[in-house]
Design an enzyme around this catalytic site. Structure first.
Site, PDB file in Angstrom:
ATOM      1  N   LYS A  64     -75.504 108.260 -14.508  1.00 29.88           N
ATOM      2  CA  LYS A  64     -75.515 109.152 -14.378  1.00 29.88           C
ATOM      3  C   LYS A  64     -74.540 110.365 -14.585  1.00 29.88           C
ATOM      4  CE  LYS A  64     -71.164 108.131 -12.823  1.00 29.88           C
ATOM      5  NZ  LYS A  64     -69.905 108.855 -12.839  1.00 29.88           N
ATOM      6  N   TRP A  91     -59.115 105.332 -11.752  1.00 29.41           N
ATOM      7  CA  TRP A  91     -59.623 104.814 -11.099  1.00 29.41           C
ATOM      8  C   TRP A  91     -59.286 103.465 -11.155  1.00 29.41           C
ATOM      9  CZ3 TRP A  91     -62.028 105.046  -7.466  1.00 29.41           C
ATOM     10  CH2 TRP A  91     -63.517 103.724  -6.912  1.00 29.41           C
ATOM     11  N   LYS A  96     -68.550 102.404 -15.663  1.00 28.68           N
ATOM     12  CA  LYS A  96     -69.939 103.297 -15.462  1.00 28.68           C
ATOM     13  C   LYS A  96     -70.052 103.594 -16.758  1.00 28.68           C
ATOM     14  CE  LYS A  96     -68.952 104.115 -10.581  1.00 28.68           C
ATOM     15  NZ  LYS A  96     -68.088 105.390  -9.952  1.00 28.68           N
ATOM     16  N   ARG A 149     -51.164  99.101 -20.588  1.00 31.19           N
ATOM     17  CA  ARG A 149     -50.558  98.644 -21.941  1.00 31.19           C
ATOM     18  C   ARG A 149     -49.601  99.275 -21.959  1.00 31.19           C
ATOM     19  NH1 ARG A 149     -54.444  97.098 -25.917  1.00 31.19           N
ATOM     20  NH2 ARG A 149     -56.378  97.680 -25.058  1.00 31.19           N
ATOM     21  N   SER A 207     -64.333 116.006 -11.349  1.00 36.06           N
ATOM     22  CA  SER A 207     -65.352 115.220 -12.323  1.00 36.06           C
ATOM     23  C   SER A 207     -64.971 115.057 -14.281  1.00 36.06           C
ATOM     24  CB  SER A 207     -66.752 115.431 -11.806  1.00 36.06           C
ATOM     25  OG  SER A 207     -67.697 115.001 -12.848  1.00 36.06           O
ATOM     26  N   ASN A 245     -66.809 114.214 -16.420  1.00 34.02           N
ATOM     27  CA  ASN A 245     -68.330 114.118 -17.413  1.00 34.02           C
ATOM     28  C   ASN A 245     -68.856 116.097 -17.130  1.00 34.02           C
ATOM     29  OD1 ASN A 245     -68.945 112.040 -19.222  1.00 34.02           O
ATOM     30  ND2 ASN A 245     -68.498 110.960 -17.402  1.00 34.02           N
ATOM     31  N   ASP A 253     -73.189 108.659  -6.249  1.00 26.25           N
ATOM     32  CA  ASP A 253     -72.651 108.681  -7.481  1.00 26.25           C
ATOM     33  C   ASP A 253     -73.238 109.877  -8.560  1.00 26.25           C
ATOM     34  OD1 ASP A 253     -70.718 108.663  -8.686  1.00 26.25           O
ATOM     35  OD2 ASP A 253     -71.198 106.684 -10.046  1.00 26.25           O
ATOM     36  N   GLU A 308     -67.297 109.100 -20.190  1.00 30.12           N
ATOM     37  CA  GLU A 308     -68.052 108.090 -20.868  1.00 30.12           C
ATOM     38  C   GLU A 308     -69.597 108.385 -21.305  1.00 30.12           C
ATOM     39  OE1 GLU A 308     -67.560 104.585 -20.991  1.00 30.12           O
ATOM     40  OE2 GLU A 308     -65.647 104.047 -20.329  1.00 30.12           O
TER      41      GLU A 308
END
Length: 339
Positions: free
Chosen positions: A193, A17, A110, A36, A256, A258, A246, A283
């Site tokens: 979400k 993202w 998020k 990094r 996705s 998640n 979202d 997340e």
């Protein structure tokens, strides 16, 4: 920002993202991405691709990358932060000495800080007080946006004029950016979400069907709206891009992370097996416990989030989760407090 030249956008973070937003911004203004990994930064500069997170997808050729944090931050007129929530504070603290006064800070994250349950703009306010802090969020599957599919997002800052000024840096013909002043609502929706996408994934992993998926998404939207409003967000935000939009994308897309976690748990995999196989953070895994604690703090019913937390953090089987939800007696669709 100096009106005599184009503003420089610096994006901190080398994930899918962060890379996507950097590529979007590079279409409109000089943009530098900090990573990094020096090898990935070199690849972006030389091949215009991020081989680790967006392999085989061409980025905007004018995007430049570096692993030198001081250089990246000291040149920024707008600072965009897209590192995972658990690293957000440490990266921002490392960057803080090099941030010039009054530079706006836009979060892409998020999630919530686990130890404090703070939103990312609250972390910004602690580390960089006085800097305008906002969030860019919406139904944004990174891979599809880089491929050129149409998408939209919301940029939220407390001052509408600042939001409008920054809107043009990210807006594009196929990436429409809307403005909002509801920073709390947009941030809360983005964090919440993810948990509900895991819940939808449970059903998909169990083969529960389309009707079940629609039921869980709809009731999840209601629950996350209640929690988000209790946190200080506006109810209408949760029916917009950062909320319903979202949630739908995250709960249904095969890309996705998640949803993937929920699906694999539904199929019987362990959380350790799932996270070991992933090269990016989901997340919702980190956020589930924090959201349940927030709901308890505000005395808001959070049945679905609590069931996800029970699976993620307390070893409850996914099958028991679905049986438990379906045993509950439904109340009023709008005014009821149950799931």
């Amino acid at each position: 920002m100096n009106d005599r030249r184009q503003p420089v956008v610096t994006v901190l973070g080398g994930g899918s993202w962060g890379t996507t937003v950097a590529s979007i911004a590079a279409r409109n203004t000089p943009t530098l991405q900090w990573l990094r990994d020096d090898e990935v930064a070199t690849a972006i500069n030389e091949t215009h691709m991020n081989p680790r997170y967006l392999p085989d997808l061409a980025l905007t050729p004018t995007l430049r990358a570096t692993s030198d944090l001081e250089y990246a931050v000291s040149t920024a007129d707008v600072l965009v932060v897209g590192v995972p929530s658990q690293h957000y504070r440490s990266v921002l603290e490392a960057a803080a000495p090099f941030v010039r006064p009054w530079v706006p800070v836009i979060s892409l994250v998020k999630g919530l800080e686990q130890s404090t349950r703070k939103r990312m703009t609250e972390v910004v306010a602690e580390i960089l007080p006085g800097h305008p802090a906002g969030v860019l969020a919406g139904p944004n599957i990174a891979r599809e946006i880089v491929q050129g599919y149409a998408a939209a997002a919301t940029i939220a800052l407390p001052d509408h004029g600042t939001a409008v000024m920054l809107q043009s840096l990210f807006n594009h013909q196929r990436f429409r950016v809307y403005t909002s002043e509801d920073v709390v609502g947009v941030e809360a929706a983005g964090a919440l979400k993810n948990i509900y996408a895991i819940a939808v994934g449970f059903g998909d992993g169990l083969g529960a069907g389309d009707n079940t998926r629609a039921m869980v998404i709809t009731r999840s939207l209601r629950e996350m709206s209640r929690i988000g409003v209790a946190m200080g967000g506006r109810d209408e935000t949760f029916s917009g891009l950062a909320g319903m939009g979202d949630l739908i994308a995250t709960a249904t897309s095969p890309h996705s992370r998640n949803r993937h976690v929920g699906v694999e748990l539904g199929k019987g995999a362990t959380l350790e097996e799932i996270t070991t196989s992933m090269n990016q953070v989901a997340e919702g895994i980190k956020t589930a416990g924090s959201v349940v604690a927030i709901a308890d703090e505000f005395s808001v019913d959070a049945t679905i989030a609590s069931e996800v937390d029970a699976v993620i953090n307390h070893g409850q089987p996914v099958t028991a989760t679905f049986r438990g939800l379906l045993r509950r007696t439904p109340g009023h669709e709008v005014h009821g407090t149950d799931w």
